[in-house]
Design an enzyme around this catalytic site. Structure first.
Site, PDB file in Angstrom:
ATOM      1  N   THR A  56      45.963  28.821  37.950  1.00  0.00           N
ATOM      2  CA  THR A  56      44.534  28.746  38.238  1.00  0.00           C
ATOM      3  C   THR A  56      44.018  27.327  38.056  1.00  0.00           C
ATOM      4  O   THR A  56      43.294  26.795  38.911  1.00  0.00           O
ATOM      5  CB  THR A  56      43.760  29.693  37.305  1.00  0.00           C
ATOM      6  OG1 THR A  56      44.269  31.013  37.462  1.00  0.00           O
ATOM      7  CG2 THR A  56      42.281  29.685  37.628  1.00  0.00           C
ATOM      8  N   THR A  57      44.396  26.698  36.943  1.00  0.00           N
ATOM      9  CA  THR A  57      43.943  25.339  36.663  1.00  0.00           C
ATOM     10  C   THR A  57      44.486  24.361  37.697  1.00  0.00           C
ATOM     11  O   THR A  57      43.872  23.327  37.964  1.00  0.00           O
ATOM     12  CB  THR A  57      44.375  24.919  35.243  1.00  0.00           C
ATOM     13  OG1 THR A  57      43.942  25.918  34.324  1.00  0.00           O
ATOM     14  CG2 THR A  57      43.779  23.582  34.844  1.00  0.00           C
ATOM     15  N   TYR A 119      42.181  40.064  44.978  1.00  0.00           N
ATOM     16  CA  TYR A 119      41.394  40.389  46.173  1.00  0.00           C
ATOM     17  C   TYR A 119      41.752  41.760  46.752  1.00  0.00           C
ATOM     18  O   TYR A 119      40.876  42.576  47.004  1.00  0.00           O
ATOM     19  CB  TYR A 119      41.523  39.316  47.264  1.00  0.00           C
ATOM     20  CG  TYR A 119      40.591  39.567  48.431  1.00  0.00           C
ATOM     21  CD1 TYR A 119      39.232  39.284  48.322  1.00  0.00           C
ATOM     22  CD2 TYR A 119      41.051  40.134  49.613  1.00  0.00           C
ATOM     23  CE1 TYR A 119      38.367  39.557  49.370  1.00  0.00           C
ATOM     24  CE2 TYR A 119      40.193  40.405  50.665  1.00  0.00           C
ATOM     25  CZ  TYR A 119      38.848  40.110  50.537  1.00  0.00           C
ATOM     26  OH  TYR A 119      37.990  40.382  51.566  1.00  0.00           O
ATOM     27  N   TYR A 145      50.832  37.590  34.646  1.00  0.00           N
ATOM     28  CA  TYR A 145      49.527  37.006  34.308  1.00  0.00           C
ATOM     29  C   TYR A 145      48.446  38.031  34.596  1.00  0.00           C
ATOM     30  O   TYR A 145      48.231  38.417  35.741  1.00  0.00           O
ATOM     31  CB  TYR A 145      49.344  35.741  35.142  1.00  0.00           C
ATOM     32  CG  TYR A 145      48.049  34.977  34.964  1.00  0.00           C
ATOM     33  CD1 TYR A 145      47.196  35.190  33.896  1.00  0.00           C
ATOM     34  CD2 TYR A 145      47.688  33.993  35.895  1.00  0.00           C
ATOM     35  CE1 TYR A 145      46.026  34.464  33.758  1.00  0.00           C
ATOM     36  CE2 TYR A 145      46.522  33.261  35.763  1.00  0.00           C
ATOM     37  CZ  TYR A 145      45.690  33.502  34.696  1.00  0.00           C
ATOM     38  OH  TYR A 145      44.527  32.782  34.552  1.00  0.00           O
ATOM     39  N   ARG A 150      39.363  37.359  37.381  1.00  0.00           N
ATOM     40  CA  ARG A 150      39.687  36.644  38.619  1.00  0.00           C
ATOM     41  C   ARG A 150      40.269  37.559  39.684  1.00  0.00           C
ATOM     42  O   ARG A 150      40.053  37.351  40.866  1.00  0.00           O
ATOM     43  CB  ARG A 150      40.702  35.534  38.316  1.00  0.00           C
ATOM     44  CG  ARG A 150      40.190  34.424  37.406  1.00  0.00           C
ATOM     45  CD  ARG A 150      39.979  33.161  38.181  1.00  0.00           C
ATOM     46  NE  ARG A 150      39.638  32.036  37.320  1.00  0.00           N
ATOM     47  CZ  ARG A 150      39.273  30.845  37.776  1.00  0.00           C
ATOM     48  NH1 ARG A 150      39.198  30.634  39.076  1.00  0.00           N
ATOM     49  NH2 ARG A 150      38.976  29.860  36.947  1.00  0.00           N
ATOM     50  N   LYS A 173      50.944  36.774  30.064  1.00  0.00           N
ATOM     51  CA  LYS A 173      49.799  35.926  29.764  1.00  0.00           C
ATOM     52  C   LYS A 173      48.564  36.803  29.883  1.00  0.00           C
ATOM     53  O   LYS A 173      48.269  37.338  30.951  1.00  0.00           O
ATOM     54  CB  LYS A 173      49.719  34.753  30.738  1.00  0.00           C
ATOM     55  CG  LYS A 173      48.471  33.893  30.561  1.00  0.00           C
ATOM     56  CD  LYS A 173      48.373  32.825  31.639  1.00  0.00           C
ATOM     57  CE  LYS A 173      47.055  32.050  31.529  1.00  0.00           C
ATOM     58  NZ  LYS A 173      46.895  31.055  32.599  1.00  0.00           N
ATOM     59  N   ILE A 215      48.736  29.572  27.034  1.00  0.00           N
ATOM     60  CA  ILE A 215      48.724  28.737  28.237  1.00  0.00           C
ATOM     61  C   ILE A 215      47.297  28.225  28.333  1.00  0.00           C
ATOM     62  O   ILE A 215      46.373  28.958  28.659  1.00  0.00           O
ATOM     63  CB  ILE A 215      49.166  29.528  29.470  1.00  0.00           C
ATOM     64  CG1 ILE A 215      50.640  29.945  29.298  1.00  0.00           C
ATOM     65  CG2 ILE A 215      49.010  28.683  30.730  1.00  0.00           C
ATOM     66  CD1 ILE A 215      51.199  30.774  30.440  1.00  0.00           C
TER      67      ILE A 215
END
Length: 326
Positions: A56-57, A119, A145, A150, A173, A215
């Site tokens: 994501t980052t 999504y 994850y 999100r 995560k 993380i």
């Protein structure tokens, strides 16, 4: 000897502490590999325990196939085995996730970080089949994850039970903020998985309640402090860990005032590490956020002290912010 099982066990032994979720540097619209390489070198010199790229980052959804592969390849090459490199390979398509995961394996990533499909909002059965398919087609350790804010989907405990049957899944995560999870899951699964926090604001609690590491976004800016906090947790010294967390907390709050990675890129820009450029639909941070980040970077230059001595982000700004996940 089961080579796959041995590899997974060896990797679990290296998955701990502060692992930086690296941003992808841009310059004039292009991926800036030179700044990426310099950031990786600095992180390793500062003692970071691991690196995560194209998550994501790293703005992975906006990277082209070629860019994503370049970033993974460069990170692995610069790290050169000194710390584990986890490549973000998850998408909302099982087919494309398989392709990215195979490429990451071929370029030497130690593990793949694979987000629950976003999504599409698949059922729990669809999530299980997604991971079963990837694991069957690509031989690489996998970290699942879970970030419902999100993706729009959460992993139910029964789903995690099913995923436990997939040998190549070595860790999770968790970016849910639910601090009951690491303790409950550590008790339920023992050493079967490595549990990693995906939320800096609750990382201290997570890692004193059964977690093995984080993380992290803030570790991009303050790697030594983050490593020290996690070392204290591992050494059963919650008092020292709490002191460091309290020192980091105002900076963490500042970095969560807007959508990640805009704030952390701005912080790294102020430190001379990279451009603050992000890709649309993300935009650079607002002036108030920039000011809060600048104010709280002082944590890096001052000796440890009680958190009341730090300059906090204004309460109004905290109330107006949305919680941001890594």
């Amino acid at each position: 000897m089961n080579t796959t099982a041995t590899t997974n066990d060896q990797l679990r032994g290296r998955l701990f502490g502060a692992m930086s979720a690296l941003p992808t540097p841009f310059r004039d619209g292009e991926v800036d590999l030179r700044s990426l390489a310099a950031l990786v070198e600095w992180q390793i010199a500062e003692g970071i325990n691991g690196l995560v790229t194209c998550g994501t980052t790293g703005e992975a959804p906006t990277l082209s196939w070629h860019e994503r592969i370049m970033v993974i390849r460069k990170t692995v090459a610069v790290a050169n085995g000194r710390v584990p490199v986890i490549a973000g390979t998850g998408t909302n398509s099982t087919e494309s996730t398989v392709a990215f995961t195979a490429a990451a394996r071929d370029f030497g990533a130690d593990a793949a970080l694979i987000v629950a499909p976003y999504y599409n909002k698949p059922s729990q059965t669809g999530i299980v089949r997604h991971f079963e398919t990837i694991a069957a087609k690509v031989n690489i350790p996998i970290i699942v994850y879970n970030v419902p804010s999100r993706t729009g989907v959460d992993l139910a405990p029964a789903t995690i039970e099913q995923l436990a049957a997939i040998p190549s899944i070595v860790g999770f995560k968790d970016a849910t903020d639910d601090l009951s999870r690491p303790m409950a899951f550590a008790q339920r699964f023992g050493d079967r998985f490595t549990w990693l926090s995906g939320h800096d604001a609750t990382a201290f609690g997570f890692n004193t309640m059964g977690g093995s590491g984080t993380i992290s976004v803030v570790s991009n800016v303050a790697p030594r402090l983050c490593v020290a906090m996690h070392d204290a947790c591992r050494n059963s010294d919650p008092h020292a860990a709490r002191q460091i967390h309290n020192r980091l907390r105002p900076l963490i709050v500042a970095l969560e005032l807007e959508t990640n990675p805009g704030p952390v890129k701005h912080a790294l820009h102020l430190m001379g590490k990279m451009s603050s450029d992000v890709r649309l639909p993300l935009v650079e941070v607002e002036p108030n956020t920039a000011s809060a980040i600048s104010d709280n970077l002082s944590v890096l230059d001052t000796p440890a002290r009680p958190s009341r001595a730090l300059r906090p982000v204004p309460v109004a700004a905290r109330a107006a912010s949305n919680t941001r996940r890594l």
